[in-house]
Design a protein around this motif. Structure first.
Motif, short mmCIF file in Angstrom:
data_model
loop_
_atom_site.label_atom_id
_atom_site.label_comp_id
_atom_site.label_asym_id
_atom_site.label_seq_id
_atom_site.Cartn_x
_atom_site.Cartn_y
_atom_site.Cartn_z
N HIS A 37 8.38 -6.79 -5.29
CA HIS A 37 7.06 -6.28 -4.94
C HIS A 37 7.10 -5.52 -3.61
CE1 HIS A 37 5.65 -9.90 -2.25
NE2 HIS A 37 6.90 -9.60 -2.04
N ASN A 38 5.93 -4.96 -3.22
CA ASN A 38 5.84 -4.21 -1.97
C ASN A 38 4.58 -4.59 -1.19
OD1 ASN A 38 4.13 -3.05 -3.82
ND2 ASN A 38 4.85 -0.96 -3.53
N ARG A 39 4.25 -5.86 -1.22
CA ARG A 39 3.02 -6.32 -0.58
C ARG A 39 3.03 -6.08 0.94
NH1 ARG A 39 -1.84 -7.08 -2.74
NH2 ARG A 39 -0.75 -7.82 -4.59
N GLY A 40 4.19 -5.98 1.54
CA GLY A 40 4.27 -5.74 2.97
C GLY A 40 3.70 -4.40 3.40
N ALA A 41 3.51 -3.48 2.46
CA ALA A 41 2.88 -2.20 2.79
C ALA A 41 1.40 -2.37 3.10
CB ALA A 41 3.05 -1.21 1.63
N SER A 42 0.85 -3.56 2.88
CA SER A 42 -0.56 -3.82 3.16
C SER A 42 -0.84 -4.17 4.62
CB SER A 42 -1.08 -4.98 2.28
OG SER A 42 -1.22 -4.56 0.96
N PHE A 43 0.18 -4.34 5.42
CA PHE A 43 -0.08 -4.60 6.84
C PHE A 43 -0.79 -3.42 7.47
CE2 PHE A 43 3.46 -7.70 6.40
CZ PHE A 43 2.83 -8.80 6.95
N SER A 44 -1.68 -3.69 8.42
CA SER A 44 -2.41 -2.64 9.11
C SER A 44 -1.48 -1.88 10.06
CB SER A 44 -3.57 -3.24 9.90
OG SER A 44 -4.20 -2.27 10.69
N ARG A 45 -1.75 -0.59 10.19
CA ARG A 45 -1.00 0.23 11.15
C ARG A 45 -1.65 0.20 12.53
NH1 ARG A 45 -1.04 1.93 5.49
NH2 ARG A 45 0.99 2.81 5.01
#
Length: 519
Positions: free
Chosen positions: A378-386
């Motif tokens: 998966h790629n759930r870590g792309a959901s962290f805020s910038r």
């Protein structure tokens, strides 16, 4: 009663057990387990494993899972099966995380969650429950129509992936057979040795090697330390029902905020005017998602004022904003809007209920495929805020904000409905539309899931083809940027327990390939 001249389907009415999933094979696997004496949890484990094999664009053991389990006596437990970032992750060195980046892969929590559900609530041995999924992986599953459609939509992206292309860069059609021997071996290992087979040893080492070859900072220790978390559901009351959600890092809080806003309104009257209803749903979505964007994060890293956010007093403060006849200004989110997932509901003959959700986030996740284990990651870590300093900012050993949210409705201290709506960010709005249709209009689960959908997100109001043109034009006049949806908005399943008659009423969203089945 539905109009039998319309091309829709009926809800199912059964007495002994119902399973509702987005794939026929998963529903069948769950029903076979119920007939063999298994519980709702047994059915959920079997069905979830099948979905992890045969709906690869949405689900898998390389992703995360959440569930809510409600016993017939009203005892409720919930589990957060989301994974953390690697301990060695350096946010300053990484910068912005792309959806195809190894840094987007947090430690997958799905296997741990499934095994926790088995340990706490199942009756049958694990190898029996994983056998249908293992057989499909080894002998091949037939690609269902919606799976084939999603697959072709992602064909170019899969072709660019050096790890996924050999397995998934193919022109699939409905009815094509896909065989996954490596995944079958992984399922057998988990059936034999449980969580140790996945989080320690060869499988974990192989996944770590795949990720590190692509620049990841993952280690075997990151996998070995992983444990999901038993959580206390958050809740609100709506139309004499207690609506339960998992707490943050998920977005279930947004559902409860929206329901609190609607609870003081005459919703049957609002529903009579499709424009007024669409406008209201967009307004409450904007307000609730603003709070979600601000607060939904790993609670181990921030204090979230849930008591205030979910209070009737806070809803009273926000409700005057709903009087506006014009579109409210949204709080923009810094991530792409379209994600996907699988959701399933199960109820057994004793009245135990499971609401279970699994996801690899975007279609085909990170498009990183570990050939040794047969897993897409998966790629759930792309959901962290910038945004620096944001509660959901990237950090080591941190769980990102999650969109996947299983729901459970209770009444008089007993479970009455496991429910869920798929579709990434849409899930919170979708749950509210579904619940209002059921509890305010008296629709059955199938009717409520089939209603036309619209979703206000990032300043755009997406509408499905079934939303009439006159409604679109009226909403545009209110200031909305109205855009036809490129794909069906979400999916969903639900099972309502009619305790007075001893009847189970199941529904499954026609936007997917699945069905509700029972006996």
């Amino acid at each position: 009663m539905r109009n039998f001249q319309q091309p829709t389907r009926s809800a199912i009415y059964c007495e002994n057990g119902v399973v509702a999933t987005s794939l026929p094979e998963a529903t069948t696997a769950g029903l076979e387990v119920l007939r063999a004496g298994g519980s709702a949890a047994d059915a959920a484990v079997a069905a979830a494993a099948v979905l992890a094999v045969a709906e690869p664009q949405n689900a898998g053991f390389g992703g995360d899972s959440f569930y809510i389990h409600a016993r017939a006596d009203g005892t409720v437990s919930a589990y957060n099966g989301s994974g953390r970032t690697p301990a060695a992750l350096d946010p300053e060195a990484i910068g912005e995380i792309g959806f195809d980046s190894a840094h987007a892969v947090t430690v997958p929590g799905a296997v741990d969650a499934l095994l926790q559900l088995h340990t706490d609530h199942c009756r049958l041995p694990l190898d029996r429950l994983l056998a249908p999924a293992t057989a499909l992986a080894e002998q091949g599953y037939l690609v269902q129509p919606r799976v084939a459609w999603d697959w072709q939509m992602e064909r170019e992206r899969l072709a660019r992936s050096p790890t996924a292309a050999p397995m998934y860069d193919r022109a699939v059609r409905p009815g094509d057979r896909v065989v996954q021997p490596a995944l079958a071996a992984t399922l057998r290992a988990i059936a034999a040795d449980g969580r140790r087979a996945f989080y320690e040893g060869a499988i974990a080492d192989g996944i770590v090697a795949t990720l590190r070859a692509l620049g990841g900072t993952h280690t075997a220790e990151d996998f070995a330390r992983h444990r999901g978390q038993a959580v206390e559901p958050i809740r609100t009351r709506y139309r004499d029902h207690d609506i339960l959600e998992c707490p943050p890092n998920g977005q279930g809080m947004a559902v409860l905020i929206m329901l609190n806003l609607l609870s003081a309104l005459d919703m049957p009257q609002v529903w009579r005017d499709p424009v007024a209803y669409a406008h209201l749903l967009a307004q409450v979505s904007v307000l609730a998602y603003r709070e979600r964007t601000r607060w939904a994060a790993d609670p181990d890293f921030t204090q979230i004022p849930l008591q205030r956010l979910l209070s009737a007093e806070y809803a009273d403060e926000l409700r005057p904003l709903l009087a506006s006849e014009h579109a409210l200004t949204p709080a923009l989110l810094d991530e792409t809007p379209h994600k996907d997932t699988v959701y399933l509901s199960c109820v057994d003959r004793d009245g135990n209920a499971v609401s279970f959700i699994n996801s690899i986030f975007t279609d085909f996740g990170s498009a990183i495929y570990d050939a040794r284990s047969g897993l897409l990651l998966h790629n759930r870590g792309a959901s962290f805020s910038r945004e620096p300093g944001h509660p959901n900012a990237l950090a080591p050993l941190k769980r990102p904000m999650h969109t996947i949210i299983p729901g459970m409705a209770m009444r008089d201290g007993r479970p009455v409905m496991p429910f869920g709506v798929m579709g990434g960010h849409y899930q919170a709005t979708g749950q509210v539309q579904f619940l209002s249709a059921l509890l305010d209009l008296g629709l059955d689960p199938q009717q409520a899931l089939e209603l036309p959908r619209h979703f206000c997100f990032r300043g755009v109001l997406e509408v499905e083809e079934t939303v009439p043109q006159r409604v679109r034009e009226a909403l545009a006049a209110k200031g909305y940027v109205v855009r036809p949806a490129k794909m069906p908005i979400g999916g969903g399943q639900a099972i309502y327990i009619d305790h007075a008659r001893g009847v189970l009423i199941g529904g499954s969203d026609p936007r997917k390939d699945g069905l509700a089945g029972g006996y």
